[in-house]
Design a protein around this motif. Structure first.
Motif, mmCIF file in Angstrom:
data_model
loop_
_atom_site.group_PDB
_atom_site.id
_atom_site.type_symbol
_atom_site.label_atom_id
_atom_site.label_comp_id
_atom_site.label_asym_id
_atom_site.label_seq_id
_atom_site.Cartn_x
_atom_site.Cartn_y
_atom_site.Cartn_z
ATOM 1 N N ILE A 169 51.530 90.032 -43.988
ATOM 2 C CA ILE A 169 52.325 88.842 -43.618
ATOM 3 C C ILE A 169 52.548 88.379 -42.101
ATOM 4 C CG2 ILE A 169 54.853 88.700 -43.501
ATOM 5 C CD1 ILE A 169 54.110 88.926 -45.945
ATOM 6 N N GLU A 170 51.776 87.561 -42.196
ATOM 7 C CA GLU A 170 51.228 86.799 -40.647
ATOM 8 C C GLU A 170 52.000 85.729 -40.730
ATOM 9 O OE1 GLU A 170 46.899 88.287 -39.266
ATOM 10 O OE2 GLU A 170 46.828 88.025 -41.417
ATOM 11 N N VAL A 171 51.836 84.889 -41.369
ATOM 12 C CA VAL A 171 51.962 83.401 -41.549
ATOM 13 C C VAL A 171 53.586 82.642 -41.994
ATOM 14 C CG1 VAL A 171 51.104 80.772 -42.293
ATOM 15 C CG2 VAL A 171 50.023 82.707 -42.731
ATOM 16 N N THR A 212 51.360 91.518 -36.529
ATOM 17 C CA THR A 212 52.606 90.730 -35.874
ATOM 18 C C THR A 212 51.242 89.967 -35.104
ATOM 19 O OG1 THR A 212 52.869 92.993 -34.530
ATOM 20 C CG2 THR A 212 54.398 92.321 -36.010
ATOM 21 N N ASN A 213 50.460 90.695 -34.710
ATOM 22 C CA ASN A 213 49.826 89.898 -33.193
ATOM 23 C C ASN A 213 49.726 87.933 -34.104
ATOM 24 O OD1 ASN A 213 48.722 92.547 -33.015
ATOM 25 N ND2 ASN A 213 47.283 91.820 -33.473
ATOM 26 N N ASP A 214 49.066 88.094 -35.432
ATOM 27 C CA ASP A 214 49.564 86.298 -35.588
ATOM 28 C C ASP A 214 50.770 85.989 -36.000
ATOM 29 O OD1 ASP A 214 46.562 85.736 -35.862
ATOM 30 O OD2 ASP A 214 46.246 86.869 -37.354
ATOM 31 N N PHE A 243 41.673 98.285 -42.209
ATOM 32 C CA PHE A 243 40.775 98.550 -41.847
ATOM 33 C C PHE A 243 40.345 97.096 -41.751
ATOM 34 C CE2 PHE A 243 35.879 100.567 -43.295
ATOM 35 C CZ PHE A 243 35.613 100.136 -43.062
ATOM 36 N N ARG A 244 39.266 96.860 -40.115
ATOM 37 C CA ARG A 244 39.106 95.492 -40.330
ATOM 38 C C ARG A 244 37.624 95.263 -40.775
ATOM 39 N NH1 ARG A 244 42.595 95.698 -34.931
ATOM 40 N NH2 ARG A 244 44.223 94.084 -35.351
ATOM 41 N N THR A 245 37.858 94.918 -41.639
ATOM 42 C CA THR A 245 36.255 95.099 -42.170
ATOM 43 C C THR A 245 35.605 93.817 -41.683
ATOM 44 O OG1 THR A 245 37.112 93.567 -43.934
ATOM 45 C CG2 THR A 245 36.628 95.708 -44.660
HETATM 46 C C1 PEP Z 1 47.484 90.371 -36.900
HETATM 47 O O1 PEP Z 1 47.867 89.748 -37.110
HETATM 48 O O2 PEP Z 1 48.390 91.105 -36.188
HETATM 49 C C2 PEP Z 1 46.717 91.882 -37.206
HETATM 50 C C3 PEP Z 1 46.266 93.091 -36.805
HETATM 51 O O3 PEP Z 1 45.303 91.207 -37.491
HETATM 52 P P1 PEP Z 1 44.118 91.134 -36.413
HETATM 53 O O4 PEP Z 1 44.463 91.466 -35.404
HETATM 54 O O5 PEP Z 1 42.884 91.475 -36.878
HETATM 55 O O6 PEP Z 1 44.720 89.182 -36.333
#
Ligand code: PEP
Ligand code: MG
Length: 565
Positions: A427-429, A450-452, A292-294
């Protein structure tokens, strides 16, 4: 002669049909000084009423909770915005300028200012400003607001760009697909097209086209064919038919669990951005919310949302999902995402700056309001709280301490709340993935963004179109970080999911499952297809192909290994 052009796929599906050229050009406005500014203000007020009534009608047409209705809601707010329509009024009164010229000037200045900030989110806001400004101008000039009068047969709609209010008013059944010269995959047009299930391609460098020319495109690959040969038309029609059949099949099975051929259950959850999304997610078979992207709750308002308002939103979502898990991510702003009322100073590298958990740890009152709202809402369902952008142990521990603090303050205030909730981190970093085994004992789950993770691992700015091609999550460097995270989770009995866009890509499903991921959280419309993809695979074969992908030389080789599955 057939011509082929490459655009950016913005909404999947095949479109084939005659071109309808759409243009939203307006008459040139000659600024006039007026004797009676009050009459001009009256004309503006009348125009505002006309536009407001039209927008309210459109909003009702699209139904509450739809993305279209949300965009229109933002437009309605703009109509009331003192810095927009208020500014037009001041200009008329201050400079005795005619209403149409004042509207054009304020629209251009406001949109130009937003665009100058070179931020994708703000660029989309600039498009909103231009859209509302153009509607107001039409209304001031007493021109018809609907621009589709000449569209009489189903067509591929081609334009330099479409305003959201234009896409929202396309007569039902008349659009076979949307093709624009401007735009990016995150622009409104892409959001609208996906919401309507219409194929779309953006950023296409088109030659001059005659209306009625046959045009075909693949909204996934972005390939556009002008005057396609009969062979190409046949091939695309075949693909279209196949996609239709598999969509229908997946929709019929949407409410059945996603179990692999060898009996392993994979949870398929939805990514949502507002409480209204929850109902649609349930309808399409989502097994809870994985993200949930608040931050969306904080947008389109002039001050941060209160604890009470947040409590209501979280409670609604938790109730809708009953005993299914709802993973709520704490506010993730900074980087490319800005929220009104939350000031972040000038940064040279915003993606490496005060964003995600770093920002909320630096603004404890804001973090506490959100955590308190979440804990209070927690008894309405099954709650999980997740922190974004965690880079290592110190931030995770600070997050846990903030949760304890929120619990203490609720006890002190005598408010009831849930203590039965899960705690996880995104886990983005890359550093967090590499030390996942040291973090796992302190959490219930990891959810891989996975985007970040791709942007930070490959050092590719995810919002920069020039390098967008390099941001490939199938890169073995990214896959190894996913593998590391999944095995650390398993060793400590913490579940591991993926909530980045990769989870919604059918090609990625075998490698993610094979690496040990057990939950996929995807955009709502992708839920049925991803469930179906899981059903077509065995964990055994997924493990084998995943091991080979980890050894691949690059993303292309990994994609090839997966392409037949
Ligand atoms: C992501 O980084 O993969 C992610 C789900 O967060 P957001 O796209 O909101 O940065
Ligand atoms: Mg992210």
């Amino acid at each position: 002669m057939m011509q082929e052009r490459k655009g950016i796929g913005a909404s999947p599906g095949i479109a084939i049909g005659p071109v309808y050229l759409h243009s939203s050009t307006l008459p040139d406005i000659v600024p006039r000084r007026v004797e009676r500014p009050d009459e001009e203000v009256e004309s503006l007020t009348r125009a505002e009423t006309v536009v407001r009534e039209r927008l309210e009608g459109l909003q009702a047409l699209h139904g509450e909770g739809s993305e279209e209705a949300e965009v229109i809601g933002a437009h309605l707010l703009l109509l009331e915005d003192p810095e927009f329509t208020g500014e037009i009024r001041s200009l008329i009164q201050g400079e005795s300028l005619c209403a149409e010229a004042a509207t054009v000037r304020v629209t251009e200045e406001s949109a130009g200012m937003l665009e100058a900030l070179e931020d994708e989110y703000l660029a989309a806001r600039a498009a909103d400003v231009r859209d509302v400004g153009t509607q107001l101008l039409r209304a001031v000039l007493r021109l018809p607001l609907d621009t589709w009068d000449n569209l009489s047969a189903p067509s591929v709609l081609v334009a330099s760009d479409f305003f959201p209010s234009e896409t929202a008013t396309i007569p039902p059944g008349m659009a076979l697909g949307l093709c624009t010269e401007e735009g990016s995959p995150t622009s409104h047009i892409a959001v609208f097209a996906r919401g309507m299930g219409l194929p779309a391609v953006v950023g296409v460098d088109l030659p001059p086209l005659e209306p009625g020319t046959l045009l075909a495109f693949d909204g996934e690959t972005g390939t556009v064919y002008i005057d396609p040969s009969p062979e190409v038309v046949d091939r695309l029609r075949g693909q279209q038919e196949e996609q239709r059949r598999s969509r229908e099949g997946a929709a019929e099975r949407a409410h059945e669990p996603a179990v692999t051929l060898d009996g392993v259950r994979i949870e398929v959850a939805a990514n949502i951005g507002a409480e209204e999304d929850a109902v649609r997610a349930v309808e399409l078979g989502a097994e809870g919310v994985g993200l949930f992207r608040t931050e969306f709750l904080f947008l389109d308002r002039t001050r941060p949302i209160s604890e009470e308002e947040q409590y209501e939103a979280y409670r609604t979502v938790l109730e809708t999902f009953g005993d299914q898990l709802v993973v709520v991510r704490t506010l993730d702003v900074g980087g490319d995402k800005q929220v009104p009322g939350i000031e972040i100073g000038e940064e040279l590298n915003p993606f490496l700056g005060l964003r995600g958990i770093r920002l909320t740890l630096a603004r404890p009152e804001m973090m506490q309001a959100q955590l308190r709202a979440l804990l209070r809402a927690g008894s309405a369902g099954r709650l999980a709280i997740m922190a974004p952008m965690v880079a290592g142990r110190a931030e995770l521990m600070a997050f846990r301490a903030a949760l304890e603090e929120a619990e203490r303050s609720l006890v002190a205030d005598g408010l009831s709340f849930s203590t039965d909730y899960q705690v996880g981190i995104m886990i983005e970093v890359p550093s967090a993935a590499l030390v996942a085994s040291r973090l796992a004992p302190h959490i219930d789950f990891f959810s891989i963004g996975t985007n970040d993770l791709t942007q930070y691992t490959l050092a590719v700015d995810r919002t920069n179109r020039e390098v967008a091609d390099l941001a490939d999550p199938f890169d073995p460097g990214v896959l190894r970080l996913i593998a590391e995270t999944a095995s650390a989770g398993k060793a400590h009995q913490s579940w591991v999911g993926v909530c980045g866009a990769m989870a919604g890509d059918p090609l990625a499903v075998p490698v993610l499952i094979g690496l040990g991921v057990t939950e996929l959280s995807v955009a709502i419309p992708a839920v049925p297809a991803i469930k179906d993809k899981v059903r077509s695979l065995s964990l055994e074969e997924c493990r084998r192909v995943a091991a080979r992908c980890l050894e691949a030389a690059d993303a292309r080789e990994a994609r090839e290994l997966l392409s037949g599955m």
